[in-house]
Design an enzyme around this catalytic site. Structure first.
Site, short mmCIF file in Angstrom:
data_model
loop_
_atom_site.label_atom_id
_atom_site.label_comp_id
_atom_site.label_asym_id
_atom_site.label_seq_id
_atom_site.Cartn_x
_atom_site.Cartn_y
_atom_site.Cartn_z
N SER A 136 0.82 -1.22 0.00
CA SER A 136 0.00 0.00 0.00
C SER A 136 0.85 1.26 0.00
O SER A 136 1.91 1.31 0.61
CB SER A 136 -0.92 0.01 1.23
OG SER A 136 -1.79 1.12 1.16
N LEU A 144 -6.71 8.28 6.01
CA LEU A 144 -6.80 8.26 4.55
C LEU A 144 -7.48 6.99 4.04
O LEU A 144 -7.38 6.66 2.85
CB LEU A 144 -5.40 8.41 3.93
CG LEU A 144 -4.67 9.72 4.26
CD1 LEU A 144 -3.30 9.76 3.61
CD2 LEU A 144 -5.49 10.93 3.81
N GLY A 145 -8.17 6.29 4.93
CA GLY A 145 -8.96 5.14 4.50
C GLY A 145 -8.14 3.92 4.12
O GLY A 145 -8.56 3.13 3.27
N SER A 146 -6.98 3.73 4.77
CA SER A 146 -6.14 2.58 4.42
C SER A 146 -6.83 1.25 4.73
O SER A 146 -6.71 0.30 3.97
CB SER A 146 -4.78 2.67 5.13
OG SER A 146 -4.94 2.54 6.52
N SER A 147 -7.57 1.20 5.82
CA SER A 147 -8.23 -0.08 6.16
C SER A 147 -9.33 -0.40 5.16
O SER A 147 -9.53 -1.55 4.77
CB SER A 147 -8.78 -0.06 7.59
OG SER A 147 -9.87 0.82 7.70
N GLU A 193 -14.70 -3.75 7.36
CA GLU A 193 -14.50 -2.49 8.09
C GLU A 193 -15.11 -2.56 9.49
O GLU A 193 -14.55 -2.02 10.46
CB GLU A 193 -15.14 -1.34 7.31
CG GLU A 193 -14.28 -0.79 6.18
CD GLU A 193 -13.24 0.20 6.69
OE1 GLU A 193 -12.14 -0.26 7.04
OE2 GLU A 193 -13.54 1.41 6.73
N ASP A 204 -15.81 5.28 4.00
CA ASP A 204 -14.48 4.96 3.47
C ASP A 204 -14.53 3.84 2.44
O ASP A 204 -13.95 3.96 1.35
CB ASP A 204 -13.52 4.56 4.61
CG ASP A 204 -13.12 5.73 5.49
OD1 ASP A 204 -13.76 6.79 5.37
OD2 ASP A 204 -12.19 5.57 6.30
#
Lengths: 387, 387
Positions: A136, A144-147, A193, A204
């Protein structure tokens, strides 16, 4: 055969915090990606393990499929076309599988991500030996919405070989899912999520799935087609923050000053609506591209003032604001505030020299700078060799 | 015989800029004073001049009373109990008298103050030889109401020896005017302010005349009795600003974003009202003094965020904010912004060491720090020796 998927991150352009109090917020996909590759082991390999490699955080896991089946088969999966929440019982069983892997204490915050992986994998694909590799460009835990990008890219690879979606497997290069397939994918990613965040808003994963711009208010999401190519500098202050505490502090301030704060939230609502209309409107209409960019910058500056009024700024954020303002570039925090990331619009005609200068100066303060377009495509997959 | 008057400065606690758009604002007297002394020349002195000494700006003027009479007597004064505006004709004649004094070019901005002096002096006292000496603790042009304090203290000395006011001239020490006499004084001071500023709001002279706290909205002033002793640090950034341009920029932003800005002005209105209620309410009521101070600090911080939203902050202001915040002291700009002064509440229980530290740090940035109580008495006079 290998399949790859890439899913973008997200940024909040306007309306963070106020959205909790009923205002409109606007989010956009951010063209830095999480890349997930999946390869099922062939019979000839005689490798009966499920392997997960999280490259960007330096973690590797391996379970025997037999052990996973033994632990999880009584849960009733796979559920493939019926996205299903991970029950308390399932959470407990999965947690046991994660614990067996001697999870390093320093990275224990990532354990729920591994749980989400096991739930999504077994719920969609059952108990097949495979190797999953995730890399990633998105920093973890920076808002920043990585998950979500992780859950979306993973789900995209898992669904690609199922009968629940229709994809042309012979097409070369990156390929988009059809709309109804995206809905299924998004629902599954949301289930992941939930394992990671408890009660996520679903924003997200939706941004990462569909890309582009999304306006949201009181749980309702509206997709917006951007008519402006927009490039943003995202500066990660690397200051960790407690989102729950920040949300609570805004609520407490609202209890102490209900009338004033209600007007502040109204102002944010108008800013979000104006900003999304501006991005949606054809260019050029009444305003040239440069004028639209100036309007956007002004709206972002106004939103930042209102976030300061809510009390969620931070010394590190102010340092970023001051630095970019030296180059006449206004900025705003994005996400929870109290540290985290700061957003700076980079106008189309801004010289690369200026971008280099401001980036160098920010990095010399110990911040991490990411530059990318916003409002681009959502998740895409690639069969075989990716471009 | 000498008479002295002292008149306080003013600060805006909340509502600057928004007040132009219909919101409530709150101003307070600031216990730094302009001191004016007046001594009529006795016949035995045989000195037929009118002398004005402006000590704090290093200017001295002297006119023969005959020259003044020759230039101004056709205007019809003195008007004493009927405060009268300086006509265009009078402005022209007075300007000629000021020009004769070889006004130094570098201080030409103060020429209207000297014109105001000549108008007030001749309109109230006619053509008597005298010496007027003015000193001030208030920086000029910093938005702290120095010109109003000048007009108010001058008018107070001029009226003291007239039949239009009733004062016990035998009383020792500082002495207040009666309410109706204050009204006359305030009207005359306003005439002086008009010569200096063109179209002043009348707020500055009213605060300097009556002292205490004043709530104002759409030209209506409401006097408020403070029930909280409040000490403020006023930091002068020494950055000059163009008030008219700043007011215009807020109006332009309001035209571009009418809905959002209207909500911002509403928020400011609520903040001003809450702040004035808080100061007016008896202590202790539901809240302890410390809790009330915390509320005030929060309201000031919120107002600052809204001023940033209006776009009237400045790098120098942000530097002050950041510096005071290191000591957990929130601040807000006061007045026009774009430089000018910044206000920091100093809680009653704050140690002197902290005040010294923050002051030293601010002064090392090249700023000027003033500490004084707010909401104190208005103009006072003293016959003979002052205490």
């Amino acid at each position: 055969m290998e399949i790859k998927a890439r899913a973008p991150g997200k940024i909040i352009l306007a309306g963070e915090h106020a959205v909790v109090h009923g205002s409109t917020a606007v989010a956009a996909s951010f063209d830095l990606f999480t890349l997930c590759s999946l390869r099922f082991h062939s019979d000839s390999e005689n490798d009966d393990t499920l392997n997960l490699s999280l490259k960007s955080v330096g973690l590797e896991f391996s379970w025997s499929v037999g052990r996973i089946r033994e632990t999880l088969s009584h849960l009733g999966g796979p559920f493939l076309s019926t996205p299903t929440s991970c029950s308390t019982e399932a959470v407990r069983c999965i947690a046991a599988l994660v614990e067996e892997q001697n999870f390093p204490e320093a990275k224990i915050g990532l354990a729920t991500g591994v749980s989400a992986f096991l739930w999504l994998y077994t719920s969609i694909q059952g108990f097949k030996p495979a190797t999953v590799v995730v890399t990633s460009d998105l920093p973890v835990g920076a808002g920043l919405g990585s998950s979500a990008a992780f859950c979306v890219s993973l789900t995209a690879t898992l669904l690609a070989y199922s009968d629940s979606v229709s994809l042309d497997k012979n097409q070369q290069g990156w390929l988009a899912y059809g709309d109804s397939d995206l809905d299924l994918l998004n629902k599954w990613a949301f289930e992941g999520e939930k394992i990671i965040h408890g009660k996520p808003s679903g924003l997200d994963n939706t941004v990462s799935t569909y890309g582009n711009i999304i306006k949201f208010r009181s749980g309702n999401l509206t997709h917006i087609k951007s008519n402006m190519p927009l490039k943003m500098l995202v500066t990660n202050t690397n200051v960790g923050r407690n989102t729950k505490a920040l949300v609570a502090s805004v609520s407490e301030r609202t209890l102490r000053h209900p009338d004033a704060m209600s007007s502040v939230f109204n102002a944010v609502d108008f800013i979000s609506k104006e900003l999304s209309s501006l991005i949606e409107s054809p260019t050029p209409d009444d305003l040239s591209m440069t004028e639209k960019e100036e309007r956007l910058q002004e709206l972002m500056e106004m939103n930042q003032g209102l976030l300061q009024c809510m009390g969620v700024s931070h010394a590190s954020i102010e340092t970023v604001l001051r630095t970019t303002l030296k180059y006449k570039l206004p900025s705003k925090l994005t996400g929870a505030g109290g540290g985290g990331c700061v957003l700076t619009l980079l106008p189309a005609l801004l010289s690369g020299t200026i971008v280099d200068k401001v980036t160098t100066e920010l990095e010399s303060c110990g911040f991490q700078c990411l530059v990318a377009g916003i409002g681009g495509k959502g998740v895409e997959i690639c069969f075989g060799e990716s471009s």
